[in-house]
Design an enzyme around this catalytic site. Structure first.
Site, mmCIF file in Angstrom:
data_model
loop_
_atom_site.group_PDB
_atom_site.id
_atom_site.type_symbol
_atom_site.label_atom_id
_atom_site.label_comp_id
_atom_site.label_asym_id
_atom_site.label_seq_id
_atom_site.Cartn_x
_atom_site.Cartn_y
_atom_site.Cartn_z
ATOM 1 N N SER A 100 39.179 45.006 41.709
ATOM 2 C CA SER A 100 39.653 43.769 42.298
ATOM 3 C C SER A 100 38.615 42.681 42.087
ATOM 4 O O SER A 100 37.413 42.935 42.181
ATOM 5 C CB SER A 100 39.886 43.973 43.795
ATOM 6 O OG SER A 100 40.497 42.845 44.361
ATOM 7 N N CYS A 101 39.091 41.496 41.780
ATOM 8 C CA CYS A 101 38.198 40.343 41.678
ATOM 9 C C CYS A 101 38.834 39.176 42.439
ATOM 10 O O CYS A 101 40.001 39.263 42.823
ATOM 11 C CB CYS A 101 37.904 40.000 40.220
ATOM 12 S SG CYS A 101 39.285 39.307 39.305
ATOM 13 N N PRO A 102 38.092 38.091 42.661
ATOM 14 C CA PRO A 102 38.623 37.006 43.496
ATOM 15 C C PRO A 102 39.946 36.413 43.005
ATOM 16 O O PRO A 102 40.797 36.068 43.803
ATOM 17 C CB PRO A 102 37.521 35.946 43.457
ATOM 18 C CG PRO A 102 36.285 36.713 43.168
ATOM 19 C CD PRO A 102 36.712 37.846 42.275
#
Length: 139
Positions: A100-102
């Protein structure tokens, strides 16, 4: 003045089931934002950034394997005796992961694919859940 921005719930692709997690030897979390880790509490775990998972994938997999080996070597670990000549300790490991990333766009999926390819190249299996995040919503 109180902010009315609320974080959006992640859009999850390839969700990990309870059975996936129970069958896993270890967990890799590749995230640049908070990921709830409660469901992995009893498993050996490695947490890295998405950048590390993309650029240093083999090292990340090897670190997870080392965590698994260390966990199996602990006296309290329930490890069945290995008959002489048995190579079961070298058996392929089953891993699960979360990326997951922003923004939940490129890095999330690049990290997941890199982890899949590296695990396969090293003779192991991995199922990766991707959590796509997007901008907070106004309430």
């Amino acid at each position: 003045m109180k902010s009315k921005l609320k974080p959006k719930a992640p859009k999850i692709k390839n969700p990990l089931t309870d059975a996936d997690i129970a069958a896993a030897d270890g967990v890799i979390v590749s995230s640049d934002i908070h990921v709830d880790l409660k469901r992995f509490a009893a498993k050996p775990m490695v947490a890295v950034t998405t950048s590390e998972a993309i650029r240093k994938t083999k090292a990340v997999i090897e670190e997870a394997l080392a965590e698994i080996a260390e966990s199996e070597a602990r006296p309290e670990a329930k490890v069945e005796p290995v008959p002489s000549g048995d190579t079961s300790r070298a058996r392929p490991k089953r891993l699960v992961g979360v990326t997951s990333c922003p923004t939940g766009i490129a890095h999330t999926f690049m990290a997941a694919e890199a982890l899949r390819k590296a695990a396969e190249a090293l003779g192991h299996t991995i199922k990766v859940e991707t959590q796509a995040r997007s901008a907070p919503r106004m309430s």
